[in-house]
Design an enzyme around this catalytic site. Structure first.
Site, PDB file in Angstrom:
ATOM      1  N   GLY A  70       8.414  47.896  71.713  1.00 46.12           N
ATOM      2  CA  GLY A  70       9.818  48.258  71.792  1.00 46.12           C
ATOM      3  C   GLY A  70      10.117  49.647  71.276  1.00 46.12           C
ATOM      4  O   GLY A  70      10.955  50.362  71.839  1.00 46.12           O
ATOM      5  N   THR A  71       9.451  50.058  70.197  1.00 43.02           N
ATOM      6  CA  THR A  71       9.721  51.388  69.643  1.00 43.02           C
ATOM      7  C   THR A  71       9.374  52.478  70.633  1.00 43.02           C
ATOM      8  O   THR A  71      10.149  53.422  70.844  1.00 43.02           O
ATOM      9  CB  THR A  71       8.940  51.583  68.327  1.00 43.02           C
ATOM     10  OG1 THR A  71       9.425  50.661  67.346  1.00 43.02           O
ATOM     11  CG2 THR A  71       9.109  53.001  67.800  1.00 43.02           C
ATOM     12  N   ASN A 152      19.986  43.109  66.056  1.00 39.29           N
ATOM     13  CA  ASN A 152      18.841  42.429  65.459  1.00 39.29           C
ATOM     14  C   ASN A 152      19.130  41.859  64.074  1.00 39.29           C
ATOM     15  O   ASN A 152      18.414  40.967  63.609  1.00 39.29           O
ATOM     16  CB  ASN A 152      17.642  43.374  65.376  1.00 39.29           C
ATOM     17  CG  ASN A 152      17.966  44.643  64.609  1.00 39.29           C
ATOM     18  OD1 ASN A 152      18.824  45.416  65.019  1.00 39.29           O
ATOM     19  ND2 ASN A 152      17.276  44.876  63.510  1.00 39.29           N
ATOM     20  N   GLN A 180      15.946  41.746  71.297  1.00 43.91           N
ATOM     21  CA  GLN A 180      16.326  40.457  70.712  1.00 43.91           C
ATOM     22  C   GLN A 180      16.928  39.496  71.737  1.00 43.91           C
ATOM     23  O   GLN A 180      17.028  38.295  71.483  1.00 43.91           O
ATOM     24  CB  GLN A 180      17.334  40.669  69.576  1.00 43.91           C
ATOM     25  CG  GLN A 180      16.795  41.429  68.391  1.00 43.91           C
ATOM     26  CD  GLN A 180      15.800  40.623  67.568  1.00 43.91           C
ATOM     27  OE1 GLN A 180      15.750  39.399  67.651  1.00 43.91           O
ATOM     28  NE2 GLN A 180      15.011  41.309  66.768  1.00 43.91           N
ATOM     29  N   GLY A 201       6.740  42.416  73.495  1.00 43.83           N
ATOM     30  CA  GLY A 201       6.019  41.159  73.588  1.00 43.83           C
ATOM     31  C   GLY A 201       6.186  40.230  72.407  1.00 43.83           C
ATOM     32  O   GLY A 201       6.401  39.026  72.568  1.00 43.83           O
ATOM     33  N   HIS A 202       6.098  40.758  71.179  1.00 41.99           N
ATOM     34  CA  HIS A 202       6.003  39.858  70.026  1.00 41.99           C
ATOM     35  C   HIS A 202       7.327  39.213  69.638  1.00 41.99           C
ATOM     36  O   HIS A 202       7.354  38.351  68.759  1.00 41.99           O
ATOM     37  CB  HIS A 202       5.397  40.601  68.825  1.00 41.99           C
ATOM     38  CG  HIS A 202       6.312  41.592  68.172  1.00 41.99           C
ATOM     39  ND1 HIS A 202       6.921  41.350  66.960  1.00 41.99           N
ATOM     40  CD2 HIS A 202       6.718  42.815  68.555  1.00 41.99           C
ATOM     41  CE1 HIS A 202       7.653  42.389  66.613  1.00 41.99           C
ATOM     42  NE2 HIS A 202       7.547  43.293  67.558  1.00 41.99           N
ATOM     43  N   THR A 238      -4.664  54.312  79.026  1.00 37.99           N
ATOM     44  CA  THR A 238      -5.370  53.168  79.586  1.00 37.99           C
ATOM     45  C   THR A 238      -4.557  51.897  79.369  1.00 37.99           C
ATOM     46  O   THR A 238      -4.085  51.617  78.269  1.00 37.99           O
ATOM     47  CB  THR A 238      -6.751  53.011  78.926  1.00 37.99           C
ATOM     48  OG1 THR A 238      -7.504  54.207  79.150  1.00 37.99           O
ATOM     49  CG2 THR A 238      -7.500  51.826  79.510  1.00 37.99           C
ATOM     50  N   CYS A 326      11.595  46.268  59.915  1.00 36.45           N
ATOM     51  CA  CYS A 326      11.168  47.663  59.892  1.00 36.45           C
ATOM     52  C   CYS A 326      11.643  48.372  58.630  1.00 36.45           C
ATOM     53  O   CYS A 326      11.144  49.439  58.284  1.00 36.45           O
ATOM     54  CB  CYS A 326      11.696  48.399  61.130  1.00 36.45           C
ATOM     55  SG  CYS A 326      11.075  47.707  62.663  1.00 36.45           S
TER      56      CYS A 326
END
Length: 388
Positions: A70-71, A152, A180, A201-202, A238, A326
């Site tokens: 996300g960052t 968030n 979120q 993803g997380h 990659t 964070c």
């Protein structure tokens, strides 16, 4: 001691389908950019994953640009759109995640951008008249507007459709950080009218280290990374086939079950808030009671330090947070709560309980049982230190 995990807004446990999808790819070899058979197989996995995410979010597959999370996706949107459009002004809000706020600050300090951070009310709702007035001051000179879909910390949902309507009249692109929101509330990229959308993803039961910026094909975005030209030449590097496979599986699964997930978490949240209110009658609930994420319960406990509450709960095996992960360990009040009008002391008295797919009634009841003695100890400690 059994652990009660109620910090899903920071990260949520991986879904079995995501673990299985990654494990299958770990056993294979192949760079998706290679032309031989192993490379072509990896490329097929990546493109099928892109299609699954696109179907879940109602966008075109070519609009999904994979990133490291996300960052990076927020940075790519804010910097990339601003640089590509070459205009001076950027509009955002004072309650954005630091993945948006810090790039904006950097652009203002290093690149001469004119950044306006719009205010919110006491429930964290964007001041739409202020946005309209800021656009009216010179919409032709605005490179983009960035407004998060869901906060968030306190869980408030912003009225993205109204932001888009105001921006569209002046042809201004809109980016939204929806990290979120995905899987918690309905998110339809095409129907929303936004031009770029961040997910990771997380937060949805996928792996760390992978995310995406969904960005309209028609919108030019300057790359942050230069190299092999992967991902439409917007994000070279990659491609991580196993992570992308796990990411796609998690997005597909969470979006498929979003409605039932929402209903279950909303019921658990209401049980949690009601139980804490009975145990600690002067507790204060932050956020919009009508439009919010189903699993966020942001509570303020007058006379307490949030850090003390967190550690006392942690000693009992209950894991939550005082705000954004964070900023954990940083001795300062939440910028979100300060923007909502809280004093420094009020902002520092908060805890965020965020529920997710592994949360149970037993988890909620454990918090309800523990909260009164924990608050009593925290207040006693505060009195000794002269904080209450």
């Amino acid at each position: 001691m059994t652990t009660v995990y109620l910090d899903h807004a920071a990260t949520t446990p991986m879904l079995p389908c995501a673990v299985d999808a990654m494990a299958e790819q770990f056993a294979r070899t192949g760079n998706p950019s290679s032309l031989h058979a192993s490379g072509r197989h990896a490329r097929r996995v990546v493109e099928e994953s892109r299609e699954r995410i696109a179907q879940a979010l109602n966008c075109r597959p070519g609009e999904v640009v994979f990133t490291s999370g996300g960052t990076e996706a927020d940075n790519l949107a804010v910097k990339g759109i601003h640089w590509a459009r070459g205009r001076a002004r950027i509009l955002s809000t004072a309650v954005e995640h630091h993945a948006v706020l810090d790039p904006l600050h950097w652009l203002a300090e290093s690149g001469g951008a004119d950044v306006t951070l719009l205010g919110v009310d006491a429930q964290c709702r964007l001041d739409l008249p202020a946005l309209e007035a800021a656009i009216a001051q010179g919409g032709d000179d605005i490179s983009l507007i960035s407004v998060m879909w869901a906060n968030n910390e306190v869980g408030t949902l912003q009225t993205i459709s109204e932001v888009v309507a105001l921006a569209a009249a002046h042809g201004i692109p809109v980016h939204t950080d929806a990290v979120q929101a995905i899987g918690a509330v309905p998110v339809d990229f095409a129907a929303s009218g936004v031009d770029a959308l961040t997910l990771t993803g997380h937060k949805v039961g996928g792996p760390f280290g992978v995310g995406a910026l969904v960005v309209r094909r028609e919108l030019e975005v300057a790359p942050l990374l230069h190299g092999g030209g992967q991902e439409r030449d917007i994000r070279s590097g990659t491609i991580d086939t196993p992570a992308i496979a796990g990411f796609a599986a998690a997005v597909e699964e969470t979006v498929k079950h979003q409605a039932e997930h929402h209903a279950r978490l909303r019921a658990l949240r209401e049980r949690l808030v009601d139980g804490v209110r009975r145990a600690v009658p002067d507790v204060l609930v932050s956020g919009d009671p009508e439009r919010s994420l189903p699993g966020h319960a942001h509570l303020r406990f007058p006379g307490c330090e949030g850090d003390s509450l967190l550690m006392l709960l942690d000693a009992r095996g209950i894991e939550c947070s005082t705000g954004s992960a964070c900023n954990a360990g940083v001795p300062q009040a939440s910028h979100v709560l300060l923007a909502m009008g809280c004093t420094d002391a009020e902002a520092r008295s908060s805890l965020r309980f965020s529920l997710g797919h592994t949360s149970t009634t037993a988890d909620v009841d454990a918090v309800i049982d523990a909260i009164a003695p924990v608050v009593e100890r925290a207040r006693a400690a505060g009195v000794k230190r002269g904080l209450a």
